[in-house]
Design an enzyme around this catalytic site. Structure first.
Site, mmCIF file in Angstrom:
data_model
loop_
_atom_site.group_PDB
_atom_site.id
_atom_site.type_symbol
_atom_site.label_atom_id
_atom_site.label_comp_id
_atom_site.label_asym_id
_atom_site.label_seq_id
_atom_site.Cartn_x
_atom_site.Cartn_y
_atom_site.Cartn_z
ATOM 1 N N GLY A 14 0.775 -1.233 0.000
ATOM 2 C CA GLY A 14 0.000 0.000 0.000
ATOM 3 C C GLY A 14 0.805 1.281 0.000
ATOM 4 C CB SER A 15 4.218 2.234 -1.091
ATOM 5 O OG SER A 15 4.206 1.640 -2.375
ATOM 6 C CG ASN A 16 1.767 3.718 -5.691
ATOM 7 O OD1 ASN A 16 2.512 4.683 -5.663
ATOM 8 N ND2 ASN A 16 1.984 2.679 -6.474
ATOM 9 C CG MET A 92 -1.271 -7.933 -6.867
ATOM 10 S SD MET A 92 -0.310 -6.934 -8.047
ATOM 11 C CE MET A 92 0.522 -8.223 -8.956
ATOM 12 N NE ARG A 93 -7.917 -11.782 -6.417
ATOM 13 C CZ ARG A 93 -7.686 -13.041 -6.708
ATOM 14 N NH1 ARG A 93 -7.996 -13.499 -7.912
ATOM 15 N NH2 ARG A 93 -7.177 -13.867 -5.825
ATOM 16 C CG LEU A 94 -6.029 -9.499 -15.542
ATOM 17 C CD1 LEU A 94 -5.993 -10.584 -16.608
ATOM 18 C CD2 LEU A 94 -5.677 -8.157 -16.153
ATOM 19 C CG ASN A 109 -3.228 -0.202 -13.174
ATOM 20 O OD1 ASN A 109 -3.022 -0.207 -11.970
ATOM 21 N ND2 ASN A 109 -2.677 -1.091 -13.981
ATOM 22 C CG HIS A 111 2.594 -1.023 -16.196
ATOM 23 N ND1 HIS A 111 2.342 -2.296 -15.724
ATOM 24 C CD2 HIS A 111 3.589 -1.146 -17.107
ATOM 25 C CE1 HIS A 111 3.144 -3.156 -16.329
ATOM 26 N NE2 HIS A 111 3.914 -2.481 -17.171
#
Length: 205
Positions: A14-16, A92-94, A109, A111
């Site tokens: 959870g750094s972001n 981490m889920r599509l 998102n 990346h």
């Protein structure tokens, strides 16, 4: 006081998420972090949310018949919270079309590469293996593909000969924590326009 509300989806440390919370506290975000959605109830980000007083929607995917089923439940929570923007931050889920279509144009998102280069998993490792001199961070809309949505903003990170995956990861994370709150603030100010694949940010001159 702003009424622009965001929900952050995260699965890890959870750094972001923390950078968004901190920006909201100091007035730089222009938005309220209203909700954390997390598919791993034991993740570090959950404690960060609790410490920040942010409501959490926690779920275990295996408890549902399908991805569509838990996304439908999440959407109910988002709508009850009147969420304006969904911010993926290490989730981490599509996502399925259930979520992507409902929040089209309001789902972003981040990346760890300069897309379209090095999409998918281990982008930092891909970049180092390829031998690039510059990598970076991309914030983009989510369109249902793997890191294929229209690009909103990018921040370059130079690669030095002595760099390792660890040092580049540190630089990438620092860039993410700077860029993501800034991009969210653009949305909160109504500055972002999407036309096909082209994104315009109408910053004041």
């Amino acid at each position: 006081m702003t009424n622009y509300r965001i929900a952050v989806f995260a699965s890890g440390t959870g750094s972001n998420f923390q950078s968004l919370v901190d920006a909201a506290r100091n007035g730089a975000l222009g938005a309220l972090v209203e909700l954390l959605v997390c598919d791993k109830p034991a993740a570090r980000v959950v404690q960060r949310a609790q410490d920040a007083g942010v409501d959490c929607h926690l779920f275990t995917p295996k408890a549902y018949d399908s991805r569509e089923a838990y996304e439908a439940e999440i959407i109910e929570v988002l709508e009850a919270k009147q969420i304006d923007l969904v911010v993926l931050a290490g989730y981490m889920r599509l996502l399925t079309s259930v979520m992507v279509e409902r929040y089209a144009g309001r789902l972003i998102n981040i990346h760890p590469s300069l897309l379209p280069a090095f999409a998918g998993k281990d982008a930092i490792g891909q970049a180092l293996d390829y031998g690039v001199k510059v990598t970076g961070v991309t914030v983009h809309f989510v369109d249902g593909g793997m890191d294929t949505g229209p690009i909103i903003a990018q921040h370059p990170v130079p690669v030095q000969p002595a760099d390792t995956a660890e040092t580049i990861s540190k630089a990438i994370h620092a860039a993410e924590q700077q860029l993501y709150p800034e991009v969210v603030s653009w949305f909160a100010q109504g500055l972002v326009q999407l036309d096909g694949r082209h994104v315009t940010v109408n910053k004041p001159v």
